[in-house]
Design a protein around this motif. Sequence first.
Motif, PDB file in Angstrom:
ATOM      1  N   GLY A  10       0.824  -1.207   0.000  1.00 44.87           N
ATOM      2  CA  GLY A  10       0.000   0.000   0.000  1.00 44.87           C
ATOM      3  C   GLY A  10       0.854   1.250   0.000  1.00 44.87           C
ATOM      4  N   ASN A  34      -1.927  -1.348  -5.917  1.00 39.59           N
ATOM      5  CA  ASN A  34      -2.783  -1.661  -7.067  1.00 39.59           C
ATOM      6  C   ASN A  34      -2.763  -0.566  -8.122  1.00 39.59           C
ATOM      7  OD1 ASN A  34      -4.245   0.336  -5.845  1.00 39.59           O
ATOM      8  ND2 ASN A  34      -6.059  -0.921  -5.402  1.00 39.59           N
ATOM      9  N   ASP A  53      -3.474  -6.752  -6.712  1.00 38.23           N
ATOM     10  CA  ASP A  53      -4.717  -6.543  -5.971  1.00 38.23           C
ATOM     11  C   ASP A  53      -4.497  -7.085  -4.560  1.00 38.23           C
ATOM     12  OD1 ASP A  53      -7.216  -6.542  -4.835  1.00 38.23           O
ATOM     13  OD2 ASP A  53      -8.203  -7.659  -6.452  1.00 38.23           O
ATOM     14  N   THR A  55      -6.365  -7.456  -2.156  1.00 33.82           N
ATOM     15  CA  THR A  55      -7.443  -8.253  -1.566  1.00 33.82           C
ATOM     16  C   THR A  55      -7.472  -9.653  -2.163  1.00 33.82           C
ATOM     17  OG1 THR A  55      -9.083  -7.517  -3.204  1.00 33.82           O
ATOM     18  CG2 THR A  55      -8.845  -6.182  -1.215  1.00 33.82           C
ATOM     19  N   MET A  75      -2.242   0.103   4.332  1.00 32.27           N
ATOM     20  CA  MET A  75      -3.489   0.567   3.724  1.00 32.27           C
ATOM     21  C   MET A  75      -4.312   1.438   4.677  1.00 32.27           C
ATOM     22  SD  MET A  75      -2.319  -2.139   2.131  1.00 32.27           S
ATOM     23  CE  MET A  75      -2.954  -3.647   2.843  1.00 32.27           C
ATOM     24  N   THR A  77      -7.291   2.056   5.642  1.00 37.33           N
ATOM     25  CA  THR A  77      -8.746   2.127   5.540  1.00 37.33           C
ATOM     26  C   THR A  77      -9.368   0.872   4.944  1.00 37.33           C
ATOM     27  OG1 THR A  77      -8.547   3.242   3.391  1.00 37.33           O
ATOM     28  CG2 THR A  77      -8.737   4.641   5.344  1.00 37.33           C
ATOM     29  N   SER A  78      -8.569   0.020   4.319  1.00 35.05           N
ATOM     30  CA  SER A  78      -9.090  -1.207   3.713  1.00 35.05           C
ATOM     31  C   SER A  78      -8.835  -2.387   4.646  1.00 35.05           C
ATOM     32  CB  SER A  78      -8.434  -1.468   2.352  1.00 35.05           C
ATOM     33  OG  SER A  78      -8.857  -2.716   1.835  1.00 35.05           O
ATOM     34  N   GLU A  80     -10.150  -5.402   4.590  1.00 30.36           N
ATOM     35  CA  GLU A  80      -9.989  -6.666   3.867  1.00 30.36           C
ATOM     36  C   GLU A  80      -8.563  -6.836   3.356  1.00 30.36           C
ATOM     37  OE1 GLU A  80     -11.851  -9.160   0.051  1.00 30.36           O
ATOM     38  OE2 GLU A  80     -12.489  -7.095   0.449  1.00 30.36           O
ATOM     39  N   ALA A  81      -8.050  -5.814   2.697  1.00 27.40           N
ATOM     40  CA  ALA A  81      -6.687  -5.893   2.162  1.00 27.40           C
ATOM     41  C   ALA A  81      -5.669  -6.021   3.287  1.00 27.40           C
ATOM     42  CB  ALA A  81      -6.388  -4.656   1.316  1.00 27.40           C
ATOM     43  N   SER A  82      -5.861  -5.281   4.373  1.00 23.19           N
ATOM     44  CA  SER A  82      -4.921  -5.334   5.503  1.00 23.19           C
ATOM     45  C   SER A  82      -4.906  -6.720   6.136  1.00 23.19           C
ATOM     46  CB  SER A  82      -5.307  -4.279   6.555  1.00 23.19           C
ATOM     47  OG  SER A  82      -5.181  -2.978   6.025  1.00 23.19           O
TER      48      SER A  82
END
Length: 219
Positions: A10, A34, A53, A55, A75, A77-78, A80-82
Amino acid sequence: MKYNSFVVFGLGKFGQAVADKLIESGAQVIVVDNSEDIIEAYSSKATSAIVADLTDTSAIKAIGISHVECAVVAMGTSLEASIMCTMIAKESGVKWLVAKAGNERMGKVLKKIGADQIVFPEEESGVHTAKSLIVSNFLEYFEINDDLCLVEMEPKEKWVGKSLKELNLRKEYGVNVIAIKDGAIKDFVDPDAPLKASAPLLMLIHKKNLDKLDKNIAL
Protein backbone atom coordinates in the motif's frame (compact mmCIF):
# COMPACT_ATOMS: atom_id res chain seq x y z
CA MET A 1 16.67 -5.99 16.12
CA LYS A 2 17.74 -4.37 12.87
CA TYR A 3 16.02 -5.33 9.61
CA ASN A 4 17.52 -5.10 6.13
CA SER A 5 14.76 -6.41 3.87
CA PHE A 6 11.21 -5.07 3.74
CA VAL A 7 7.95 -5.27 1.86
CA VAL A 8 5.57 -2.32 1.96
CA PHE A 9 1.95 -3.10 1.05
CA GLY A 10 0.00 0.00 0.00
CA LEU A 11 1.56 3.25 -1.16
CA GLY A 12 -0.65 6.00 0.18
CA LYS A 13 0.97 8.88 2.06
CA PHE A 14 2.01 6.69 4.98
CA GLY A 15 3.24 3.82 2.81
CA GLN A 16 5.26 6.15 0.60
CA ALA A 17 6.79 7.90 3.61
CA VAL A 18 7.90 4.54 5.02
CA ALA A 19 9.11 3.21 1.66
CA ASP A 20 11.04 6.39 0.82
CA LYS A 21 12.87 6.40 4.15
CA LEU A 22 13.73 2.70 3.93
CA ILE A 23 15.01 3.07 0.37
CA GLU A 24 17.03 6.11 1.43
CA SER A 25 18.65 4.00 4.16
CA GLY A 26 19.92 1.50 1.59
CA ALA A 27 17.61 -1.35 2.65
CA GLN A 28 16.15 -3.88 0.22
CA VAL A 29 12.54 -2.77 -0.29
CA ILE A 30 9.70 -4.42 -2.21
CA VAL A 31 6.72 -2.11 -2.75
CA VAL A 32 3.26 -3.36 -3.71
CA ASP A 33 0.19 -1.36 -4.72
CA ASN A 34 -2.78 -1.66 -7.07
CA SER A 35 -1.93 1.61 -8.83
CA GLU A 36 0.18 1.18 -11.95
CA ASP A 37 1.15 4.86 -11.92
CA ILE A 38 2.47 4.73 -8.35
CA ILE A 39 4.35 1.49 -8.95
CA GLU A 40 5.88 2.96 -12.10
CA ALA A 41 7.25 5.84 -10.01
CA TYR A 42 8.96 3.34 -7.69
CA SER A 43 10.20 0.93 -10.35
CA SER A 44 13.57 2.66 -10.64
CA LYS A 45 14.28 3.11 -6.94
CA ALA A 46 12.79 0.16 -5.03
CA THR A 47 14.35 -3.31 -5.11
CA SER A 48 11.11 -4.52 -6.69
CA ALA A 49 7.88 -2.67 -7.49
CA ILE A 50 4.80 -4.82 -8.07
CA VAL A 51 1.24 -4.08 -9.14
CA ALA A 52 -1.18 -6.38 -7.31
CA ASP A 53 -4.72 -6.54 -5.97
CA LEU A 54 -4.09 -6.61 -2.22
CA THR A 55 -7.44 -8.25 -1.57
CA ASP A 56 -6.51 -11.21 -3.78
CA THR A 57 -4.86 -14.01 -1.78
CA SER A 58 -3.27 -15.62 -4.85
CA ALA A 59 -1.81 -12.30 -6.03
CA ILE A 60 -0.25 -11.61 -2.63
CA LYS A 61 1.22 -15.11 -2.36
CA ALA A 62 2.65 -14.81 -5.87
CA ILE A 63 4.81 -11.87 -4.79
CA GLY A 64 7.13 -14.27 -2.92
CA ILE A 65 8.13 -12.69 0.39
CA SER A 66 9.43 -15.68 2.36
CA HIS A 67 12.91 -14.09 2.44
CA VAL A 68 11.64 -10.72 3.72
CA GLU A 69 12.39 -9.86 7.37
CA CYS A 70 9.85 -7.10 7.94
CA ALA A 71 6.50 -6.21 6.39
CA VAL A 72 4.61 -2.92 6.58
CA VAL A 73 0.88 -3.14 5.87
CA ALA A 74 0.07 0.46 5.09
CA MET A 75 -3.49 0.57 3.72
CA GLY A 76 -5.20 1.81 6.89
CA THR A 77 -8.75 2.13 5.54
CA SER A 78 -9.09 -1.21 3.71
CA LEU A 79 -9.68 -3.83 6.39
CA GLU A 80 -9.99 -6.67 3.87
CA ALA A 81 -6.69 -5.89 2.16
CA SER A 82 -4.92 -5.33 5.50
CA ILE A 83 -6.16 -8.67 6.85
CA MET A 84 -5.09 -10.55 3.71
CA CYS A 85 -1.62 -9.02 3.62
CA THR A 86 -1.07 -9.50 7.35
CA MET A 87 -2.10 -13.16 7.32
CA ILE A 88 -0.10 -14.10 4.24
CA ALA A 89 3.00 -12.19 5.36
CA LYS A 90 3.01 -13.98 8.73
CA GLU A 91 2.33 -17.33 7.05
CA SER A 92 5.31 -16.64 4.77
CA GLY A 93 7.62 -16.32 7.77
CA VAL A 94 8.06 -12.54 7.99
CA LYS A 95 9.75 -11.85 11.35
CA TRP A 96 8.10 -8.54 12.18
CA LEU A 97 4.94 -6.96 10.81
CA VAL A 98 3.85 -3.36 11.29
CA ALA A 99 0.25 -2.59 10.34
CA LYS A 100 -1.41 0.78 9.92
CA ALA A 101 -4.92 0.93 11.34
CA GLY A 102 -7.57 3.52 10.61
CA ASN A 103 -9.17 3.06 14.02
CA GLU A 104 -8.80 1.17 17.27
CA ARG A 105 -11.19 -1.61 16.26
CA MET A 106 -9.21 -2.27 13.09
CA GLY A 107 -6.02 -2.28 15.11
CA LYS A 108 -7.40 -4.94 17.45
CA VAL A 109 -8.39 -7.13 14.51
CA LEU A 110 -4.96 -6.89 12.88
CA LYS A 111 -3.23 -7.57 16.20
CA LYS A 112 -5.43 -10.64 16.64
CA ILE A 113 -4.37 -12.14 13.32
CA GLY A 114 -0.65 -11.63 13.79
CA ALA A 115 0.46 -8.00 13.45
CA ASP A 116 3.38 -7.35 15.81
CA GLN A 117 2.97 -3.56 15.91
CA ILE A 118 -0.04 -1.34 15.22
CA VAL A 119 0.33 2.31 14.26
CA PHE A 120 -2.29 5.02 13.76
CA PRO A 121 -0.30 7.45 11.65
CA GLU A 122 -0.08 9.55 8.56
CA GLU A 123 2.99 10.82 6.79
CA GLU A 124 5.07 12.03 9.76
CA SER A 125 4.51 8.79 11.64
CA GLY A 126 5.47 6.89 8.52
CA VAL A 127 8.91 8.47 8.63
CA HIS A 128 9.13 7.75 12.38
CA THR A 129 8.16 4.10 11.84
CA ALA A 130 10.79 3.63 9.15
CA LYS A 131 13.46 5.14 11.37
CA SER A 132 12.51 2.91 14.28
CA LEU A 133 12.93 -0.14 12.05
CA ILE A 134 16.25 1.01 10.63
CA VAL A 135 17.91 2.23 13.81
CA SER A 136 18.36 -0.98 15.72
CA ASN A 137 19.41 -0.06 19.25
CA PHE A 138 16.99 2.82 19.85
CA LEU A 139 13.96 1.92 21.95
CA GLU A 140 12.22 5.16 21.00
CA TYR A 141 12.88 7.97 18.54
CA PHE A 142 11.19 11.39 18.56
CA GLU A 143 11.91 14.31 16.24
CA ILE A 144 12.21 17.65 18.05
CA ASN A 145 12.87 19.79 14.98
CA ASP A 146 14.79 19.63 11.70
CA ASP A 147 18.09 19.26 13.56
CA LEU A 148 17.46 17.64 16.95
CA CYS A 149 15.82 14.43 18.11
CA LEU A 150 15.21 12.63 21.40
CA VAL A 151 16.20 8.97 21.59
CA GLU A 152 15.80 6.32 24.25
CA MET A 153 18.32 3.49 24.34
CA GLU A 154 19.80 1.01 26.76
CA PRO A 155 23.43 1.67 27.69
CA LYS A 156 25.94 0.00 25.41
CA GLU A 157 27.66 -2.94 27.06
CA LYS A 158 30.91 -1.09 27.62
CA TRP A 159 29.07 1.83 29.28
CA VAL A 160 27.59 -0.32 32.05
CA GLY A 161 29.24 0.27 35.43
CA LYS A 162 30.79 3.53 34.32
CA SER A 163 29.57 7.03 35.11
CA LEU A 164 28.56 9.70 32.61
CA LYS A 165 31.53 11.71 33.76
CA GLU A 166 33.87 8.86 32.88
CA LEU A 167 32.22 8.16 29.52
CA ASN A 168 31.97 11.80 28.37
CA LEU A 169 29.24 10.92 25.90
CA ARG A 170 28.80 14.53 24.85
CA LYS A 171 32.33 14.59 23.44
CA GLU A 172 32.26 11.01 22.08
CA TYR A 173 28.81 10.99 20.45
CA GLY A 174 27.49 14.53 20.68
CA VAL A 175 24.61 13.56 22.98
CA ASN A 176 23.14 15.15 26.09
CA VAL A 177 21.69 12.68 28.61
CA ILE A 178 18.62 14.40 30.07
CA ALA A 179 17.07 11.53 32.06
CA ILE A 180 17.55 7.90 33.09
CA LYS A 181 14.67 5.41 33.29
CA ASP A 182 15.58 3.39 36.37
CA GLY A 183 12.14 2.16 37.36
CA ALA A 184 10.65 5.65 37.22
CA ILE A 185 12.23 8.37 35.10
CA LYS A 186 14.96 10.18 37.04
CA ASP A 187 15.19 13.67 35.64
CA PHE A 188 18.11 14.47 37.94
CA VAL A 189 21.08 12.79 36.33
CA ASP A 190 23.97 12.09 38.69
CA PRO A 191 27.11 12.29 36.53
CA ASP A 192 29.04 10.17 39.06
CA ALA A 193 26.55 7.28 39.34
CA PRO A 194 27.43 4.07 37.45
CA LEU A 195 25.07 3.20 34.60
CA LYS A 196 22.91 0.08 34.82
CA ALA A 197 22.21 -2.23 31.88
CA SER A 198 18.50 -2.22 32.73
CA ALA A 199 18.17 1.57 32.97
CA PRO A 200 17.65 3.17 29.51
CA LEU A 201 18.95 6.65 28.81
CA LEU A 202 16.91 9.51 27.33
CA MET A 203 19.23 11.62 25.19
CA LEU A 204 19.07 14.69 23.02
CA ILE A 205 21.18 14.32 19.91
CA HIS A 206 21.76 16.17 16.67
CA LYS A 207 20.46 14.10 13.75
CA LYS A 208 23.84 14.19 12.04
CA ASN A 209 25.25 12.15 14.96
CA LEU A 210 22.62 9.37 14.84
CA ASP A 211 24.70 7.06 12.67
CA LYS A 212 27.72 7.61 14.90
CA LEU A 213 25.72 6.52 17.94
CA ASP A 214 24.08 3.56 16.20
CA LYS A 215 27.13 2.11 14.42
CA ASN A 216 29.22 -0.49 16.19
CA ILE A 217 26.54 -1.22 18.78
CA ALA A 218 28.94 -3.02 21.09
CA LEU A 219 31.53 -0.25 21.02
